[in-house]
Scaffold this motif. Sequence first.
Motif, PDB file in Angstrom:
ATOM      1  N   ALA A   1     -11.378  -1.733   8.170  1.00  0.00           N
ATOM      2  CA  ALA A   1     -10.827  -0.433   7.778  1.00  0.00           C
ATOM      3  C   ALA A   1     -10.125  -0.522   6.423  1.00  0.00           C
ATOM      4  CB  ALA A   1      -9.864   0.074   8.850  1.00  0.00           C
ATOM      5  N   SER A   2      -9.421  -1.613   6.173  1.00  0.00           N
ATOM      6  CA  SER A   2      -8.726  -1.787   4.891  1.00  0.00           C
ATOM      7  C   SER A   2      -9.722  -1.969   3.747  1.00  0.00           C
ATOM      8  CB  SER A   2      -7.775  -2.980   4.958  1.00  0.00           C
ATOM      9  OG  SER A   2      -6.749  -2.731   5.876  1.00  0.00           O
TER      10      SER A   2
ATOM     11  N   THR B   1       0.841  -1.211   0.000  1.00  0.00           N
ATOM     12  CA  THR B   1       0.000   0.000   0.000  1.00  0.00           C
ATOM     13  C   THR B   1       0.871   1.254   0.000  1.00  0.00           C
ATOM     14  OG1 THR B   1      -0.240   0.018   2.418  1.00  0.00           O
ATOM     15  CG2 THR B   1      -1.954  -1.117   1.146  1.00  0.00           C
TER      16      THR B   1
ATOM     17  N   GLN C   1     -13.301   3.200  -0.707  1.00  0.00           N
ATOM     18  CA  GLN C   1     -13.149   4.650  -0.846  1.00  0.00           C
ATOM     19  C   GLN C   1     -12.400   4.968  -2.144  1.00  0.00           C
ATOM     20  OE1 GLN C   1     -10.930   6.374   2.386  1.00  0.00           O
ATOM     21  NE2 GLN C   1     -10.883   8.400   1.467  1.00  0.00           N
ATOM     22  N   LEU C   2     -11.388   4.159  -2.438  1.00  0.00           N
ATOM     23  CA  LEU C   2     -10.606   4.349  -3.660  1.00  0.00           C
ATOM     24  C   LEU C   2     -11.378   3.929  -4.903  1.00  0.00           C
ATOM     25  CD1 LEU C   2      -7.171   3.075  -2.336  1.00  0.00           C
ATOM     26  CD2 LEU C   2      -7.725   5.430  -2.971  1.00  0.00           C
TER      27      LEU C   2
ATOM     28  N   GLN D   1     -12.770  -0.861   3.711  1.00  0.00           N
ATOM     29  CA  GLN D   1     -13.422   0.434   3.528  1.00  0.00           C
ATOM     30  C   GLN D   1     -12.535   1.392   2.734  1.00  0.00           C
ATOM     31  OE1 GLN D   1     -14.308   1.233   7.635  1.00  0.00           O
ATOM     32  NE2 GLN D   1     -16.330   0.263   7.519  1.00  0.00           N
ATOM     33  N   LYS D   2     -11.229   1.353   2.995  1.00  0.00           N
ATOM     34  CA  LYS D   2     -10.292   2.187   2.237  1.00  0.00           C
ATOM     35  C   LYS D   2     -10.300   1.769   0.764  1.00  0.00           C
ATOM     36  CE  LYS D   2      -6.810   5.011   1.450  1.00  0.00           C
ATOM     37  NZ  LYS D   2      -6.924   6.451   1.481  1.00  0.00           N
TER      38      LYS D   2
ATOM     39  N   TYR E   1      -5.293  -2.396  -0.881  1.00  0.00           N
ATOM     40  CA  TYR E   1      -5.976  -2.275   0.417  1.00  0.00           C
ATOM     41  C   TYR E   1      -6.903  -3.461   0.684  1.00  0.00           C
ATOM     42  CZ  TYR E   1      -3.972   2.215   1.417  1.00  0.00           C
ATOM     43  OH  TYR E   1      -3.078   3.217   1.707  1.00  0.00           O
TER      44      TYR E   1
END
Length: 164
Positions: free
Chosen positions: A136-137, A108, A143-144, A139-140, A118
């Motif tokens: 969290a990963s 990453t 997000q991307l 979700q990231k 991610y």
Amino acid sequence: MKKGCKYREEVPKSLLPADAAARKVPGDYFVSVIELVDVMAAKPSGTDMIVETAEIRDIAAAEAMFKTLLQSNPKSYTFFEWDMNLAVYQAIEDEEYDLAIVLFVLNTTLYPNSANAYDSLGDGYDAKGNEEKAKASYQKALQLNPKFTSSLKKLEELEKLVKL
């Protein structure tokens, strides 16, 4: 293979994806001609060097090797995202979860805009049993790339486990 040589490649259209534009071209094969415009020596794999350092010494030495390679001459080594992922999934298969997570984090670092990097980091955290960091990963990754279905499915599975 030499510079200036041309190579012909024929791929049966049945092997192409259904939505490939080449399927609309007449004939049974998609044909391409490739000309080599440059040939260069292969660079050593930075991923292999990092993994070997972790196996021979330890994870901290592998992280230090990574920093050294990036600071000294990063263009002298290859750091392909898929190459790192392959090494990391092997570490997960070998139940070396700490090494896997460190390598995923390095990936990453190299590819901060990659949803796949991610998503894979989430797999490492999930394999180790750290559901919060896995979420969290994932979700990231979303997000991307909000359409990254792999992360979406994994998040849904983790949510189902929490509700049970």
